[in-house]
Design a protein around this motif. Sequence first.
Motif, mmCIF file in Angstrom:
data_model
loop_
_atom_site.group_PDB
_atom_site.id
_atom_site.type_symbol
_atom_site.label_atom_id
_atom_site.label_comp_id
_atom_site.label_asym_id
_atom_site.label_seq_id
_atom_site.Cartn_x
_atom_site.Cartn_y
_atom_site.Cartn_z
ATOM 1 N N GLY A 8 68.091 48.563 -10.366
ATOM 2 C CA GLY A 8 68.243 49.413 -11.723
ATOM 3 C C GLY A 8 67.265 48.864 -12.703
ATOM 4 N N SER A 9 68.195 49.293 -14.105
ATOM 5 C CA SER A 9 67.038 48.820 -15.030
ATOM 6 C C SER A 9 67.564 47.398 -15.683
ATOM 7 C CB SER A 9 67.588 49.968 -16.204
ATOM 8 O OG SER A 9 69.109 49.619 -16.512
ATOM 9 N N LEU A 10 67.631 46.483 -14.782
ATOM 10 C CA LEU A 10 67.936 45.040 -15.095
ATOM 11 C C LEU A 10 66.397 44.503 -15.524
ATOM 12 C CD1 LEU A 10 70.649 43.980 -12.512
ATOM 13 C CD2 LEU A 10 70.894 43.965 -15.128
ATOM 14 N N THR A 11 66.405 43.516 -16.244
ATOM 15 C CA THR A 11 65.236 42.795 -16.437
ATOM 16 C C THR A 11 65.632 41.515 -16.381
ATOM 17 O OG1 THR A 11 65.148 42.805 -18.937
ATOM 18 C CG2 THR A 11 63.892 44.573 -17.742
ATOM 19 N N MET A 12 64.598 40.629 -16.329
ATOM 20 C CA MET A 12 64.568 38.940 -16.101
ATOM 21 C C MET A 12 63.534 38.299 -17.026
ATOM 22 S SD MET A 12 64.503 36.488 -12.768
ATOM 23 C CE MET A 12 62.930 36.980 -12.591
ATOM 24 N N SER A 13 64.259 37.089 -17.633
ATOM 25 C CA SER A 13 63.156 36.701 -18.219
ATOM 26 C C SER A 13 63.652 35.105 -17.793
ATOM 27 C CB SER A 13 63.093 36.714 -19.573
ATOM 28 O OG SER A 13 64.206 36.424 -20.323
ATOM 29 N N VAL A 14 62.675 34.088 -17.877
ATOM 30 C CA VAL A 14 62.790 32.739 -17.597
ATOM 31 C C VAL A 14 62.202 31.870 -18.581
ATOM 32 C CG1 VAL A 14 62.358 31.124 -16.014
ATOM 33 C CG2 VAL A 14 62.392 33.255 -15.183
ATOM 34 N N ASP A 15 63.070 30.936 -19.388
ATOM 35 C CA ASP A 15 62.722 29.864 -20.319
ATOM 36 C C ASP A 15 62.516 28.757 -19.545
ATOM 37 O OD1 ASP A 15 62.557 31.995 -22.174
ATOM 38 O OD2 ASP A 15 64.907 31.410 -22.838
ATOM 39 N N VAL A 16 61.203 28.135 -19.503
ATOM 40 C CA VAL A 16 61.178 26.687 -19.231
ATOM 41 C C VAL A 16 60.288 26.011 -19.950
ATOM 42 C CG1 VAL A 16 61.120 27.820 -16.604
ATOM 43 C CG2 VAL A 16 59.028 27.881 -17.854
ATOM 44 N N PRO A 17 60.214 24.610 -19.646
ATOM 45 C CA PRO A 17 59.275 23.916 -20.370
ATOM 46 C C PRO A 17 57.957 24.046 -20.007
ATOM 47 C CG PRO A 17 60.375 22.555 -18.780
ATOM 48 C CD PRO A 17 61.012 24.129 -18.768
ATOM 49 N N PRO A 18 56.854 23.427 -20.910
ATOM 50 C CA PRO A 18 55.500 23.635 -20.422
ATOM 51 C C PRO A 18 55.203 23.455 -18.992
ATOM 52 C CG PRO A 18 55.558 22.776 -22.406
ATOM 53 C CD PRO A 18 57.011 22.946 -21.963
ATOM 54 N N ALA A 19 55.863 22.478 -18.422
ATOM 55 C CA ALA A 19 55.617 21.746 -17.193
ATOM 56 C C ALA A 19 55.977 22.973 -16.155
ATOM 57 C CB ALA A 19 56.238 20.697 -16.524
ATOM 58 N N GLY A 20 56.667 24.108 -16.311
ATOM 59 C CA GLY A 20 57.105 25.143 -15.617
ATOM 60 C C GLY A 20 56.430 26.630 -15.795
ATOM 61 N N ILE A 21 55.212 26.348 -16.439
ATOM 62 C CA ILE A 21 54.310 27.388 -16.289
ATOM 63 C C ILE A 21 53.097 27.073 -15.533
ATOM 64 C CG2 ILE A 21 52.962 29.068 -17.969
ATOM 65 C CD1 ILE A 21 54.910 28.268 -20.027
ATOM 66 N N ASP A 22 52.588 27.958 -14.595
ATOM 67 C CA ASP A 22 51.293 27.872 -13.948
ATOM 68 C C ASP A 22 50.024 28.284 -14.646
ATOM 69 O OD1 ASP A 22 51.137 30.535 -13.315
ATOM 70 O OD2 ASP A 22 51.849 30.209 -11.159
ATOM 71 N N ASP A 23 48.934 28.021 -13.770
ATOM 72 C CA ASP A 23 47.618 28.471 -14.614
ATOM 73 C C ASP A 23 47.647 29.923 -14.636
ATOM 74 O OD1 ASP A 23 47.065 25.792 -14.604
ATOM 75 O OD2 ASP A 23 45.722 25.930 -12.620
ATOM 76 N N ASP A 24 48.291 30.702 -13.803
ATOM 77 C CA ASP A 24 48.395 32.387 -14.049
ATOM 78 C C ASP A 24 49.372 32.718 -15.077
ATOM 79 O OD1 ASP A 24 46.234 32.330 -12.234
ATOM 80 O OD2 ASP A 24 47.822 32.465 -10.582
ATOM 81 N N GLY A 25 50.134 31.853 -15.584
ATOM 82 C CA GLY A 25 51.293 32.209 -16.708
ATOM 83 C C GLY A 25 52.521 32.367 -16.087
ATOM 84 N N LEU A 26 52.468 32.415 -14.654
ATOM 85 C CA LEU A 26 54.046 32.408 -14.144
ATOM 86 C C LEU A 26 54.962 31.497 -14.283
ATOM 87 C CD1 LEU A 26 53.032 33.719 -10.419
ATOM 88 C CD2 LEU A 26 53.786 35.265 -12.478
ATOM 89 N N ARG A 27 56.205 31.737 -14.597
ATOM 90 C CA ARG A 27 57.104 30.634 -14.862
ATOM 91 C C ARG A 27 57.883 30.303 -13.503
ATOM 92 N NH1 ARG A 27 58.195 30.531 -20.654
ATOM 93 N NH2 ARG A 27 56.685 31.670 -22.026
ATOM 94 N N PHE A 28 58.206 29.151 -13.546
ATOM 95 C CA PHE A 28 58.878 28.698 -12.293
ATOM 96 C C PHE A 28 59.831 27.453 -12.676
ATOM 97 C CE2 PHE A 28 55.118 26.214 -12.567
ATOM 98 C CZ PHE A 28 55.445 24.852 -12.241
ATOM 99 N N ILE A 29 60.894 27.402 -11.938
ATOM 100 C CA ILE A 29 61.672 26.430 -12.026
ATOM 101 C C ILE A 29 61.411 25.458 -10.810
ATOM 102 C CG2 ILE A 29 63.955 25.418 -12.058
ATOM 103 C CD1 ILE A 29 64.696 28.011 -13.716
ATOM 104 N N ARG A 30 61.163 24.300 -10.691
ATOM 105 C CA ARG A 30 60.849 23.624 -9.382
ATOM 106 C C ARG A 30 61.922 22.576 -9.234
ATOM 107 N NH1 ARG A 30 55.013 21.789 -9.647
ATOM 108 N NH2 ARG A 30 54.872 24.124 -8.653
ATOM 109 N N PHE A 31 62.427 22.406 -8.134
ATOM 110 C CA PHE A 31 63.249 21.536 -7.602
ATOM 111 C C PHE A 31 62.524 20.307 -6.537
ATOM 112 C CE2 PHE A 31 65.728 25.261 -8.447
ATOM 113 C CZ PHE A 31 66.847 24.978 -9.265
ATOM 114 N N PHE A 32 62.974 19.090 -7.124
ATOM 115 C CA PHE A 32 62.261 18.140 -6.330
ATOM 116 C C PHE A 32 63.095 17.290 -5.276
ATOM 117 C CE2 PHE A 32 60.790 18.085 -10.631
ATOM 118 C CZ PHE A 32 59.290 18.316 -10.567
ATOM 119 N N ALA A 33 62.691 16.787 -4.314
ATOM 120 C CA ALA A 33 63.282 16.195 -3.180
ATOM 121 C C ALA A 33 64.671 15.459 -3.488
ATOM 122 C CB ALA A 33 62.549 15.223 -2.344
ATOM 123 N N ASP A 34 64.663 14.742 -4.869
ATOM 124 C CA ASP A 34 65.756 13.818 -5.070
ATOM 125 C C ASP A 34 66.900 14.650 -5.873
ATOM 126 O OD1 ASP A 34 64.694 14.586 -7.569
ATOM 127 O OD2 ASP A 34 64.535 12.406 -7.951
ATOM 128 N N GLY A 35 66.652 16.174 -6.116
ATOM 129 C CA GLY A 35 67.623 16.974 -6.466
ATOM 130 C C GLY A 35 67.472 17.466 -8.065
#
Length: 156
Positions: free
Chosen positions: A98-125
């Motif tokens: 539908g008309s839902l939208t999403m935004s993600v607030d992350v620290p600077p480490a969560g933004i890649d070179d293309d400007g995509l925002r991500f949340i990274r999970f590491f092997a230790d949780g």
Amino acid sequence: MPTSRTSTRLDGGRPRDAGFTLIELLVVLVVVALVAAVVAPSLSAATGLSRMNNERRAVVSALREARAQAIVTGRSVDFTAVDAARWRSGDSTHRLSGSLTMSVDVPPAGIDDDGLRFIRFFADGRSTGGLVHLRRDGAARTVRVDWMTGHVRQTQ
């Protein structure tokens, strides 16, 4: 002495035919139409909130699955906001309904070179942490990912 009462009728004592008059039916139809006009917008809003809550549950599930996958495989797994209507977790991509939208607030480490925002999970949780906001017509739902523990929580 009479045992029953008799009433005086204006129509000469004939019983009235059973049924409703046209006026009575029209009044009932008008009342039903007014109730429908008032209830319909409420049902639409409730459906929209239900959709938003379902999508929030899907996001929470994907975030928790990404964390579990990172722990099990011993490799980092990302939850990425592709755009305002799509997200990717691991190898799967999901489109919001539908008309839902999403935004993600992350620290600077969560933004890649293309400007995509991500949340990274590491092997230790642990994770990079962040907030995922879902919005529709002024209503909002938020999912919080704790950076230290990687735990995913739903908030209002």
